[in-house]
Design a protein around this motif. Structure first.
Motif, mmCIF file in Angstrom:
data_model
loop_
_atom_site.group_PDB
_atom_site.id
_atom_site.type_symbol
_atom_site.label_atom_id
_atom_site.label_comp_id
_atom_site.label_asym_id
_atom_site.label_seq_id
_atom_site.Cartn_x
_atom_site.Cartn_y
_atom_site.Cartn_z
ATOM 1 N N ARG A 145 0.829 -1.187 0.000
ATOM 2 C CA ARG A 145 0.000 0.000 0.000
ATOM 3 C C ARG A 145 0.871 1.248 0.000
ATOM 4 N NH1 ARG A 145 -3.933 0.129 4.891
ATOM 5 N NH2 ARG A 145 -3.468 2.280 5.300
ATOM 6 N N GLY A 146 0.327 2.307 -0.579
ATOM 7 C CA GLY A 146 0.973 3.606 -0.526
ATOM 8 C C GLY A 146 0.256 4.490 0.477
ATOM 9 N N ILE A 147 1.040 5.290 1.184
ATOM 10 C CA ILE A 147 0.456 6.278 2.086
ATOM 11 C C ILE A 147 1.042 7.638 1.739
ATOM 12 C CG2 ILE A 147 -0.102 4.698 3.956
ATOM 13 C CD1 ILE A 147 2.469 5.694 5.382
ATOM 14 N N GLN A 148 0.285 8.675 2.022
ATOM 15 C CA GLN A 148 0.749 10.025 1.701
ATOM 16 C C GLN A 148 0.338 11.005 2.775
ATOM 17 O OE1 GLN A 148 -1.267 10.432 -2.101
ATOM 18 N NE2 GLN A 148 -2.699 11.887 -1.219
ATOM 19 N N ILE A 149 1.099 12.085 2.850
ATOM 20 C CA ILE A 149 0.816 13.188 3.757
ATOM 21 C C ILE A 149 0.134 14.264 2.925
ATOM 22 C CG2 ILE A 149 1.850 14.965 5.229
ATOM 23 C CD1 ILE A 149 4.220 12.910 5.608
ATOM 24 N N PRO A 150 -1.021 14.757 3.346
ATOM 25 C CA PRO A 150 -1.693 15.766 2.525
ATOM 26 C C PRO A 150 -0.881 17.060 2.456
ATOM 27 C CG PRO A 150 -2.806 15.521 4.641
ATOM 28 C CD PRO A 150 -1.744 14.462 4.581
ATOM 29 N N MET A 151 -0.888 17.666 1.284
ATOM 30 C CA MET A 151 -0.186 18.927 1.055
ATOM 31 C C MET A 151 -1.228 19.962 0.660
ATOM 32 S SD MET A 151 2.964 18.037 1.632
ATOM 33 C CE MET A 151 3.818 19.477 1.062
ATOM 34 N N PHE A 152 -1.200 21.120 1.289
ATOM 35 C CA PHE A 152 -2.226 22.129 1.065
ATOM 36 C C PHE A 152 -1.713 23.372 0.347
ATOM 37 C CE2 PHE A 152 -3.366 19.727 4.925
ATOM 38 C CZ PHE A 152 -4.501 19.104 4.434
ATOM 39 N N GLY A 153 -0.427 23.467 0.149
ATOM 40 C CA GLY A 153 0.151 24.636 -0.517
ATOM 41 C C GLY A 153 0.486 24.351 -1.966
ATOM 42 N N SER A 157 5.435 17.953 -2.090
ATOM 43 C CA SER A 157 6.155 17.027 -1.228
ATOM 44 C C SER A 157 6.907 17.787 -0.152
ATOM 45 C CB SER A 157 7.135 16.183 -2.050
ATOM 46 O OG SER A 157 8.163 17.007 -2.577
ATOM 47 N N LEU A 158 7.341 17.030 0.852
ATOM 48 C CA LEU A 158 8.156 17.539 1.946
ATOM 49 C C LEU A 158 9.564 16.972 1.820
ATOM 50 C CD1 LEU A 158 5.619 16.855 4.839
ATOM 51 C CD2 LEU A 158 6.248 19.099 3.927
ATOM 52 N N ASN A 159 10.498 17.547 2.530
ATOM 53 C CA ASN A 159 11.825 16.956 2.651
ATOM 54 C C ASN A 159 11.664 15.523 3.165
ATOM 55 O OD1 ASN A 159 13.951 16.310 4.913
ATOM 56 N ND2 ASN A 159 15.008 17.517 3.355
#
Length: 173
Positions: A145-153, A157-159
């Motif tokens: 499975r893939g998981i992700q962190i939501p990005m609002f800007g 992606s994050l570092n």
């Protein structure tokens, strides 16, 4: 409220000798093709903070001992078990045989929220990848499975070390 002194903080820490396998979070993290030694050191330090089971470094990810890794790891290379396996696919095959579910922290067409992992899915291997290209197609294909962190800007992606920290502490929750 008062800020704790360094001595007060140090008195509450586990020693390396006091850490046992049963105390560790049932998570192995696979760090694949992360090029920055400072990111690798930061991932070691975060792994120590969450007390994960093990780090597996793969691809061209640099390995300790390196002064650049130690600069951000602050000694965590001694408290977190780690291994180097050249092939991430080989490492994942071994972890799957040991009963780990494989999750990639990556944007895929099926990625779900990083908060969606259930206790019943442990033990887990969390895969993070290259700062620019992310996790390779071959490695993503090995994941459950893939998981992700939501990005609002405006950024998508994050570092890698920051994203790893967010995900690993969610898993420790």
């Amino acid at each position: 409220m008062k800020k704790l002194s360094h001595a007060e903080i140090a008195s509450q820490r586990l020693t390396i000798g006091a850490i046992t396998e049963k105390n560790r979070l049932p998570v192995v993290a696979l760090i694949d093709n992360v090029r920055s030694m400072y990111n690798v050191g930061s991932i070691f330090r975060t792994s120590d903070g969450a007390l994960i089971r093990k780090l597996v470094l793969s691809g061209f990810t640099p390995c300790p001992p390196r002064k650049e890794i130690e600069k951000t790891a602050l000694g965590a290379t001694k408290s977190i078990p780690w291994d180097y396996v050249p092939s991430p696919v080989e490492a994942l095959t071994g972890l799957r045989r040991e009963g780990y579910r494989i999750f990639c922290l990556e944007l895929t067409n099926e990625s779900g929220p990083y908060t969606s992992i259930q206790n019943s899915e442990f033990p887990i291997c969390l895969v993070v990848g290259n700062e620019i290209t992310g996790i390779s197609k071959e490695v993503v294909e090995q994941c459950d499975r893939g998981i992700q962190i939501p990005m609002f800007g405006t950024k998508q992606s994050l570092n890698v070390a920051v994203a790893y920290g967010i995900a690993i502490f969610e898993l420790s929750r």
